[in-house]
Design an enzyme around this catalytic site. Structure first.
Site, PDB file in Angstrom:
ATOM      1  CB  CYS A   7      10.572  51.961 -16.381  1.00  0.00           C
ATOM      2  SG  CYS A   7       9.031  52.582 -14.410  1.00  0.00           S
ATOM      3  N   GLY A  33       7.901  46.823 -18.318  1.00  0.00           N
ATOM      4  CA  GLY A  33       6.592  47.716 -17.834  1.00  0.00           C
ATOM      5  C   GLY A  33       5.618  47.390 -18.679  1.00  0.00           C
ATOM      6  CG  ASN A 107      14.419  51.518 -15.621  1.00  0.00           C
ATOM      7  OD1 ASN A 107      15.908  51.219 -16.128  1.00  0.00           O
ATOM      8  ND2 ASN A 107      14.303  50.762 -14.879  1.00  0.00           N
ATOM      9  N   GLY A 108      14.471  53.145 -12.543  1.00  0.00           N
ATOM     10  CA  GLY A 108      15.170  52.273 -10.681  1.00  0.00           C
ATOM     11  C   GLY A 108      14.645  52.955  -9.477  1.00  0.00           C
ATOM     12  CB  CYS A 243      20.759  45.704 -12.131  1.00  0.00           C
ATOM     13  SG  CYS A 243      19.315  43.962 -11.667  1.00  0.00           S
ATOM     14  CE1 TYR A 249      11.666  37.057 -16.271  1.00  0.00           C
ATOM     15  CE2 TYR A 249      11.389  38.604 -14.714  1.00  0.00           C
ATOM     16  CZ  TYR A 249      10.733  37.878 -15.891  1.00  0.00           C
ATOM     17  OH  TYR A 249       9.524  37.465 -16.040  1.00  0.00           O
ATOM     18  CB  SER A 290      13.561  34.143 -19.143  1.00  0.00           C
ATOM     19  OG  SER A 290      13.121  33.919 -17.739  1.00  0.00           O
ATOM     20  CG  ASP A 353      14.325  33.324 -15.402  1.00  0.00           C
ATOM     21  OD1 ASP A 353      13.858  34.303 -14.164  1.00  0.00           O
ATOM     22  OD2 ASP A 353      13.071  33.161 -15.806  1.00  0.00           O
ATOM     23  CB  CYS A 389      16.115  44.503  -5.303  1.00  0.00           C
ATOM     24  SG  CYS A 389      16.902  45.856  -6.281  1.00  0.00           S
ATOM     25  CB  CYS A 440      24.041  45.280  -7.535  1.00  0.00           C
ATOM     26  SG  CYS A 440      23.105  44.760  -6.723  1.00  0.00           S
ATOM     27  CB  CYS A 443      18.345  40.331  -4.628  1.00  0.00           C
ATOM     28  SG  CYS A 443      19.117  40.219  -6.607  1.00  0.00           S
TER      29      CYS A 443
HETATM   30 FE1  SF4 Z   1      19.648  43.393  -9.452  1.00  0.00          FE
HETATM   31 FE2  SF4 Z   1      19.834  42.088  -7.270  1.00  0.00          FE
HETATM   32 FE3  SF4 Z   1      20.762  44.731  -7.310  1.00  0.00          FE
HETATM   33 FE4  SF4 Z   1      18.212  44.239  -6.910  1.00  0.00          FE
HETATM   34  S1  SF4 Z   1      19.956  43.830  -5.667  1.00  0.00           S
HETATM   35  S2  SF4 Z   1      19.660  45.745  -8.193  1.00  0.00           S
HETATM   36  S3  SF4 Z   1      17.864  42.462  -8.554  1.00  0.00           S
HETATM   37  S4  SF4 Z   1      21.041  42.365  -9.018  1.00  0.00           S
END
Ligand code: SF4
Length: 468
Positions: A7, A33, A107-108, A243, A249, A290, A353, A389, A440, A443
């Site tokens: 979002c 989105g 968003n999230g 993130c 991306y 991208s 990407d 994710c 983070c 993934c």
């Molecule tokens: Fe971002 Fe990957 Fe972490 Fe999800 S798991 S928040 S896509 S870095």
């Protein structure tokens, strides 16, 4: 198929016709989105809204804006990661309870939503939607605290996961970021008013000056007393988990996210990729859009000339995107075409990407091969995505991710490439200015920074298949 963002959110306070500013800001955030769009506006007493499925231009007309008067407004563009694609789920959600009327744009993705929903349901809460975002209002409604600022603060402490919220009452606008700061959210200033937006590119469009990012664990409030701020997250401050995929991306290259220019980070990713995975090739070209900044970085570092060999048709909307694996090849043909002179008889580095399922990239590679490329070397500006994710990005399950159960060479064979190079985790994190531990990367690694409640993978997998 690319991974999809959950979002984009916007809030405006203290500006005449705030809904018009929100409308334009949503245009700038459309990439976050495309399933639905909504605006809610308040003149201090009455709250009015317009929401619908589709792109901003389809969901809300200029004529609709005349019916959204007021100096406070919030807006949302959505891709559903939780909650099916239903009209009731379109945000901002507007809910009235005994002490306030609240509009929420989120968003999230919460990672304790099922537990909270169960607890609230046991206490008699009746949910209007199937989205996580409604939970914050039920928590506020169930609180004994009368003051809306204190009530919101207490309610936010019960949430876990990724949340950048814009929350509006009849006379106040709040911006909130989760304690880890998964998703971006920043503050802009007009002469006499305030803006809160997901990405800075929206501030540029509406003529607001960038002030700062909202801190992880912070609440900001714009009201008749000006802008105030306080923390809701416990001390000591939890580890951050921005993130990294926002840089890889999702975010627009003309935005600043987590303190860095997205374009410059992507150029850096391309340079690191060229160092880690050189290729003896004639030309470097991006898979639009991208891959553009990354390919530029790869070309600068390697000295291999940059060329535009793949052209995107910008007028193909989501209307043409059919569900199901088999239609993806046709989808690629609708969107992209190859400049044959740029690839014929050449050894080509194609820069992308990320790879999610791999089917779309395989189709793109086939186009370049058919146009006469001698060799195709794929370079990817992040490590293999092997894990889902839980924080608001719609990756498929591990089984459906092309790298989920394949080695790099098996992915190369699946794609039909002459070589395949993924950027390492170190190379990825070296391109941002913040400390690597503030990001983070779950993934890629499976190391999730915030624990999820049991059954989340099943829940996301199920909901990503729900078609309204
Ligand atoms: Fe971002 Fe990957 Fe972490 Fe999800 S798991 S928040 S896509 S870095």
């Amino acid at each position: 198929m690319k991974a999809r963002e959950s979002c984009g959110v916007v809030g405006i306070y203290g500006v005449p016709d705030a809904a018009v500013k929100v409308y334009y800001a949503l245009y700038a955030l459309q990439h976050r989105g495309q399933e639905s769009a909504g605006i809610v506006a308040s003149d201090g007493e009455r709250v009015r809204s317009k929401k619908d499925l589709g792109l901003v231009r389809d969901a809300i007309s200029r004529a609709d804006l005349a019916h959204l008067p007021g100096h406070i407004a919030t807006g949302h563009v959505r891709y559903s990661t939780t909650g099916a694609k239903r009209v009731q789920n379109i945000q901002p959600l507007v809910i009235e309870y005994a002490r306030a009327l609240v509009a929420v744009a989120h968003n999230g993705n919460l990672v304790n939503a099922r537990t909270l929903r169960h607890e609230l349901g046991e206490r008699g809460a009746i949910f209007q939607t199937s989205t996580d975002s409604e939970l914050i209002v039920h928590l506020m409604a169930g609180s004994r605290i009368a003051d809306v600022k204190e009530c919101l603060t207490e309610s936010l402490r019960k949430l876990s996961g990724a949340f950048s919220f814009v929350i509006m009452t009849q006379d106040k606008l709040f911006g909130v970021r989760d304690p880890q700061g998964f998703r971006p959210l920043c503050i802009g200033k007009f002469k006499d008013g305030w803006a809160i937006v997901s990405e800075t590119c929206a501030l540029d469009l509406i003529g607001a000056d960038f002030v700062r990012e909202i801190e992880p664990g912070e609440i900001v409030c714009a009201d008749s007393d000006g802008l105030s701020s306080w923390r809701f997250a416990d001390e000591p401050r939890p580890k951050r988990a921005h993130c990294i995929f926002e840089h890889v991306y999702f975010a627009r290259p003309d935005s600043y996210v987590f303190g860095d220019s997205v374009h410059m980070v992507r150029v850096g990713l391309g340079k690191n990729l060229a160092r880690e995975h050189p290729a003896g090739a004639d030309v470097v070209m991006p898979l639009p859009d991208s891959g553009n900044s990354v390919a530029l970085g790869y070309s600068r570092e390697s000295g291999i000339p940059f060329d535009l060999g793949i052209i995107r048709n910008h007028y193909v909307g989501r209307t043409f995107i059919m569900p199901g694996q088999t239609d993806r090849v046709e989808d690629v043909n609708l969107k992209l075409n190859v400049v044959k002179e740029s690839v014929r008889g050449k050894s080509v580095v194609l820069v992308e990407d990320s790879i999610v399922r791999g089917t779309t990239l395989k189709a793109k590679l086939g186009m370049v091969r058919r146009a006469g490329a001698k060799e195709i070397h794929i370079r990817i500006s992040c490590p293999p995505i092997c894990f889902p994710c839980y924080y608001g990005i719609d990756f498929p399950t591990k089984k459906e991710l092309v790298a989920g159960q394949r080695s790099v060479d098996e992915v190369r064979k699946f794609l039909g490439a002459d070589s395949l190079g993924y950027l390492s985790e170190e190379g990825l994190l070296a391109a941002v200015s913040g400390p690597p531990e503030d990001y983070c990367v779950a993934c890629f690694t499976g190391r999730y920074p915030v624990a999820c409640e049991a059954g989340m993978e099943d829940k996301l997998a199920l909901e990503s298949r729900v078609v309204s």
